[in-house]
Structure formats: structure tokens, C-alpha cells
Design an enzyme around this catalytic site. Structure first.
Site, PDB file in Angstrom:
ATOM      1  N   HIS A 175      25.633  44.410  40.291  1.00  0.00           N
ATOM      2  CA  HIS A 175      26.905  44.563  40.975  1.00  0.00           C
ATOM      3  C   HIS A 175      27.361  43.284  41.777  1.00  0.00           C
ATOM      4  O   HIS A 175      28.279  42.633  41.531  1.00  0.00           O
ATOM      5  CB  HIS A 175      26.886  45.614  41.773  1.00  0.00           C
ATOM      6  N   HIS A 190      29.861  38.615  43.375  1.00  0.00           N
ATOM      7  CA  HIS A 190      30.097  37.943  44.756  1.00  0.00           C
ATOM      8  C   HIS A 190      29.044  36.840  44.874  1.00  0.00           C
ATOM      9  O   HIS A 190      28.716  36.539  46.041  1.00  0.00           O
ATOM     10  CB  HIS A 190      29.825  39.038  45.880  1.00  0.00           C
ATOM     11  N   LYS A 231      39.838  40.947  38.179  1.00  0.00           N
ATOM     12  CA  LYS A 231      39.520  40.999  39.485  1.00  0.00           C
ATOM     13  C   LYS A 231      40.656  40.682  40.254  1.00  0.00           C
ATOM     14  O   LYS A 231      40.806  39.539  40.612  1.00  0.00           O
ATOM     15  CB  LYS A 231      38.053  40.354  39.831  1.00  0.00           C
TER      16      LYS A 231
END
Ligand SMILES: *[C@@H]1O[C@H](CO)[C@@H](O)[C@H](O)[C@H]1NC(C)=O
Ligand SMILES: *[C@@H]1O[C@H](CO)[C@@H](O)[C@H](O)[C@H]1NC(C)=O
Length: 305
Positions: A175, A190, A231
Site C-alpha cells: 500500500h 506514498h 489518484k
């Protein structure tokens, strides 16, 4: 006997599975530790090794493009040859992007070997050593021994659990450090190195579309599409080493997951780290961890001119 001694903490950890006890630490201690982690991040990029091209400000409402060019106009290739970067790059093809598909994408043997090498290396770096010593000094049960710490870092970041259809299709690492596709959008992603790699691989069809918030060359909240999926905004720290991100995020997850944010600073710029756990079969996993920019302070401007 020796092997029993090594196994013992792991067995204890397994039995004691798997609620991680509450951990009390003050905001001031978290801030000081975040600064320490930054200080010892010797593998981070020097300011001259990355050149960013933020282009225009954008909004999250649609997929309009405020950035015709890439975000990273230059990354010094010697960075990518640092061992922790290389080991991270090796992991990048191990995942099925789509949720609902059982991981890994490669053989379990390959995955296990690559994760093992990554952990061996990263756990020996200064940021992760500092983190271990910090938790140990505070009597945190994940840091009773290096073996126990390795078990927990592996469990939190790399153990597979399910985001969709009850299949083990994800992990905290996937993730945060890789990114995935869920419900027709991109979820997670991220890390700047991952962003850079995707942006420079034509097959990935990755397109940076502008920023909603930027903090010099250390942090950005960015809009992008990746192979057709949007996103709306995803934030990344920029130029930090993989071991620094892992150390900072682990510290914040174990200290402030849930409703509270973990308030830290990067080169004088306030950042809030948000994190969530996911409990499945009575085990704790990292659901998500990401940074948000705090107020733009004079200190942040002064240190990042
Ligand atoms: C730990 O924290 C949770 C959430 O704040 C709380 O509900 C629980 O009672 C705490 N447990 C202990 C042992 O303090
Ligand atoms: C680019 O991405 C594709 C699809 O994920 C992958 O198969 C390929 O190996 C990548 N190329 C490089 C140079 O990493």
C-alpha cells in the site's frame, strides 16, 4: 540450544499475537525522534541530486492536467545504486496492482528471498537501528531483541492480508511503498522513489497532473493517473531513503495510529503523519500511512530556501 534462543522471542511474539499494547509517548518525544531519524539518514538525496518540476497547482475534483511534464526532471542515478534503494527496486515487480488478486505476483520463494534481503539490510541501517534502540529504551515489546523486532517489522509491513474478496491481496508495504488499484482508483503509493520509477517507465502509463500542496523539495501532495486510474491526491516525502520512511512511519504507526496524527518535522517543515491499522484474524497490519503538510512556517521557508 542456540536456535531455541533465537526462536524463543519469535514464539513469544506469535503466542502473544497480536494486539500491540498501547504505547505512551509525548508529542515532544516524537518530534525529537523524527529529527534524529532525519539526522542519521545518511542515504537520503543531497539537494543537488534531485530536480523537481512541480508545474501548476491543481484540484482533486477531476483528472484535469496541470502538469504536462514529469515531476522529477532529474534524479542522480548514483542514488539508485545505493543498496537499500536497489533492494527496494528489486521488490517492485512482486505485487499484483489490482486488489482481490492473491499475492505475490512472483513465486513465494522469490518474494521471501527479496523481502529477507531487504529486511536484513534495512534493519542494519542507522534510522532503523535508532528506532530499535528508542523502542527498546522505552520498553516496547516489539523491541525486546533484534529478532523480535525483525519479526514485527516483517509482520507489520510484509505479511499479506485482505483488502478485497477475502484474499490475501495486500500488505502495508504494498500500500505505502508500491501502490494498488481498488474500486477503480489508485490507493496508497506514498514513496518518491516508486513515483519516480513509475514516471519513467512508459509501460506503466503514469502521468503526473499537478500538486495540491508542495513543500520545497521535501514533500508534495500530488495528483496523477497510473495506467488509466486516478489518484486524486497522494502525498510523498521526497529524497528520503527507504529506511528513513520505514523508520519514521513505523514510529508513527506504533505511537499514533487511528484518530490522532503523529506530528513531526522535516527540515523545519511541520508534517502530520496519519496511519491506520487493519485487524484480521486477530493480527495487526499496517492499513495505510501517509504524510500531510502542516502549516507553512517561517522556519520551513528559512531551512529550504
Ligand atoms: C488502549 O487504547 C485503546 C484506545 O484508546 C483503549 O480503548 C484501551 O482501553 C487501551 N488499553 C489499555 C490497556 O490501556
Ligand atoms: C516497466 O514496467 C513493466 C510493467 O510493470 C515491467 O514489466 C518492466 O520490467 C518495467 N521496465 C523496467 C525497465 O523496469
Amino acid at each position: 540450544m542456540r536456535s531455541l534462543l533465537v526462536l524463543f522471542p519469535i514464539l513469544v511474539a506469535l503466542v502473544w499475537c497480536q494486539r500491540i499494547p498501547n504505547f505512551t509517548v509525548s508529542n515532544a518525544e516524537l518530534l525529537a525522534m523524527a529529527k534524529k531519524l532525519r539526522q542519521v539518514d545518511v542515504n537520503r538525496a543531497r539537494p543537488d541530486q534531485i530536480k523537481l518540476n512541480y508545474q501548476k497547482h491543481t484540484v482533486t475534483r477531476d483528472d484535469s492536467d496541470a502538469a504536462p511534464a514529469k515531476l522529477f526532471s532529474r534524479v542522480d542515478s548514483s542514488l539508485l545504486r545505493k543498496p537499500s534503494y536497489e533492494l527496494y527496486l528489486n521488490l517492485m515487480d512482486n505485487f499484483n496492482r489490482q486488489t482481490g488478486i492473491t499475492e505475490p505476483r512472483v513465486s513465494q520463494t522469490e518474494e521471501k528471498a527479496e523481502v529477507g534481503k531487504f529486511l536484513d539490510h534495512v534493519l542494519a541501517t542507522q534510522p532503523m537501528q535508532e528506532l530499535y534502540n528508542w523502542f527498546k529504551a522505552k520498553g516496547h515489546p516489539i523491541a525486546t531483541s533484534p529478532q523480535n523486532f525483525r519479526f514485527w517489522i516483517g509482520q507489520l509491513w510484509f505479511s499479506h492480508y485482505s483488502r478485497a474478496l477475502g484474499r490475501p491481496d495486500t500488505s502495508g508495504f504494498e500500500h505505502v511503498f508500491i501502490g494498488e488499484a481498488k474500486n477503480g482508483e489508485i490507493s496508497g503509493l506514498h514513496n518518491w522513489l516508486r513515483f519516480y520509477v513509475l514516471e519513467n517507465n512508459r509501460t506503466e502509463n503514469f502521468d503526473y497532473k499537478g500538486f495540491t500542496v508542495k513543500r520545497f523539495n521535501i514533500m508534495g501532495a500530488l495528483k496523477f493517473t497510473w495506467d488509466g486510474l486516478l489518484k486524486r491526491v497522494g502525498s510523498i516525502l521526497i529524497g528520503t531513503s527507504p529506511e528513513y520512511d520505514m523508520a519514521l512511519y513505523t514510529m508513527c504507526f506504533l505511537s499514533r495510529r487511528g484518530r490522532e496524527t503523529c506530528d513531526v518535522e522535516l527540515d523545519g517543515c511541520p508534517l502530520q503523519i496519519t496511519s491506520f491499522e487493519i485487524m484480521q484474524q486477530n493480527k495487526v497490519y499496517i492499513g495505510s500511512i501517509y504524510p500531510t503538510a502542516g502549516r507553512l512556517t517561517d522556519e520551513c521557508r528559512a531551512q529550504n530556501r
